[in-house]
Design a protein around this motif. Structure first.
Motif, PDB file in Angstrom:
ATOM      1  N   VAL A 122       0.848  -1.187   0.000  1.00  0.00           N
ATOM      2  CA  VAL A 122       0.000   0.000   0.000  1.00  0.00           C
ATOM      3  C   VAL A 122       0.888   1.243   0.000  1.00  0.00           C
ATOM      4  O   VAL A 122       1.846   1.328   0.763  1.00  0.00           O
ATOM      5  CB  VAL A 122      -0.924   0.014   1.244  1.00  0.00           C
ATOM      6  CG1 VAL A 122      -1.751   1.284   1.293  1.00  0.00           C
ATOM      7  CG2 VAL A 122      -1.825  -1.214   1.245  1.00  0.00           C
ATOM      8  N   ASP A 123       0.571   2.190  -0.869  1.00  0.00           N
ATOM      9  CA  ASP A 123       1.279   3.472  -0.909  1.00  0.00           C
ATOM     10  C   ASP A 123       0.596   4.404   0.089  1.00  0.00           C
ATOM     11  O   ASP A 123      -0.361   5.093  -0.235  1.00  0.00           O
ATOM     12  CB  ASP A 123       1.235   4.065  -2.316  1.00  0.00           C
ATOM     13  CG  ASP A 123       1.899   5.422  -2.414  1.00  0.00           C
ATOM     14  OD1 ASP A 123       2.473   5.899  -1.399  1.00  0.00           O
ATOM     15  OD2 ASP A 123       1.851   6.015  -3.504  1.00  0.00           O
ATOM     16  N   GLN A 124       1.109   4.400   1.309  1.00  0.00           N
ATOM     17  CA  GLN A 124       0.499   5.162   2.398  1.00  0.00           C
ATOM     18  C   GLN A 124       0.384   6.646   2.055  1.00  0.00           C
ATOM     19  O   GLN A 124      -0.568   7.306   2.457  1.00  0.00           O
ATOM     20  CB  GLN A 124       1.328   4.974   3.670  1.00  0.00           C
ATOM     21  CG  GLN A 124       0.766   5.682   4.870  1.00  0.00           C
ATOM     22  CD  GLN A 124       1.502   5.324   6.139  1.00  0.00           C
ATOM     23  OE1 GLN A 124       2.049   4.234   6.268  1.00  0.00           O
ATOM     24  NE2 GLN A 124       1.501   6.236   7.094  1.00  0.00           N
ATOM     25  N   ASP A 125       1.338   7.173   1.301  1.00  0.00           N
ATOM     26  CA  ASP A 125       1.316   8.595   0.953  1.00  0.00           C
ATOM     27  C   ASP A 125       0.180   8.961   0.006  1.00  0.00           C
ATOM     28  O   ASP A 125      -0.115  10.140  -0.175  1.00  0.00           O
ATOM     29  CB  ASP A 125       2.652   9.018   0.337  1.00  0.00           C
ATOM     30  CG  ASP A 125       3.791   8.929   1.334  1.00  0.00           C
ATOM     31  OD1 ASP A 125       3.534   9.018   2.552  1.00  0.00           O
ATOM     32  OD2 ASP A 125       4.943   8.760   0.902  1.00  0.00           O
ATOM     33  N   SER A 126      -0.453   7.965  -0.616  1.00  0.00           N
ATOM     34  CA  SER A 126      -1.556   8.252  -1.543  1.00  0.00           C
ATOM     35  C   SER A 126      -2.917   8.287  -0.844  1.00  0.00           C
ATOM     36  O   SER A 126      -3.930   8.552  -1.482  1.00  0.00           O
ATOM     37  CB  SER A 126      -1.582   7.208  -2.664  1.00  0.00           C
ATOM     38  OG  SER A 126      -2.004   5.951  -2.155  1.00  0.00           O
TER      39      SER A 126
END
Length: 174
Positions: A121-125
């Protein structure tokens, strides 16, 4: 469950998720955009707070903001817990996937997350749609397959973020 039924269930899930996402994004856009009507002043709107505010000047409306608009108001710790839950979905799908989604679509999680599946998962997105719905870029790699990128649609229920569904994420290639 047959492969055909799984495809139908996932298609319905995607259609519902797209509808929810579009509604949320439209609502967010309406809440964050300045008055769009040409020549309309905030006093002309139905908003009580707008009526009390003076109309923005030309220089105020024509300058782009250098301040980034936050995509979430959630504490970082809450997002991190949600990300960890989603990334552990292949090992603990019953903790990661919303029971309503399982009930509604009758999805066999062993087919969705075969052994060896990895989720990143791209947490920053992370992007809030509203207080109980969020979107986040997610890459799912199943054994023997190329990684596939999705937008995961998450819902918050009883204080926990759960996976409601995914939408294919189309990225532009140079």
């Amino acid at each position: 469950m047959s492969k055909r039924n799984l495809v139908i269930a996932l298609t319905v899930l995607v259609a519902i998720a797209v509808s929810i996402t579009a509604w949320g994004l439209l609502r967010h856009r309406e809440d964050t955009e300045p008055v769009a009507k040409a020549g309309a002043s905030p006093a002309a709107t139905n908003s009580p707070s707008a009526a009390a505010s003076p109309a923005p000047t030309e220089s105020e409306t024509s300058k782009p903001s250098s301040e980034p608009v936050p995509l979430t108001t959630l504490p970082a710790e809450e997002i991190q817990r949600a990300v960890q839950t989603i990334e552990k979905a292949p090992e603990e799908p019953e903790k990661a996937v919303a029971p309503q989604a399982l009930e509604l679509y009758g999805v066999d999680l062993s087919e969705v997350f075969p052994p060896g599946t990895k989720i990143t998962v791209d947490q920053d997105s992370w992007t809030d749609v509203d207080e109980t719905t969020a979107l986040v870029a997610t890459t799912i790699t199943r054994p023997g397959e190329e990684p596939q990128t999705y937008t995961a649609v998450l819902g918050k229920s009883e204080g926990e973020w759960k996976l409601l569904g995914t939408l294919p994420l189309e990225t532009e290639t140079p």
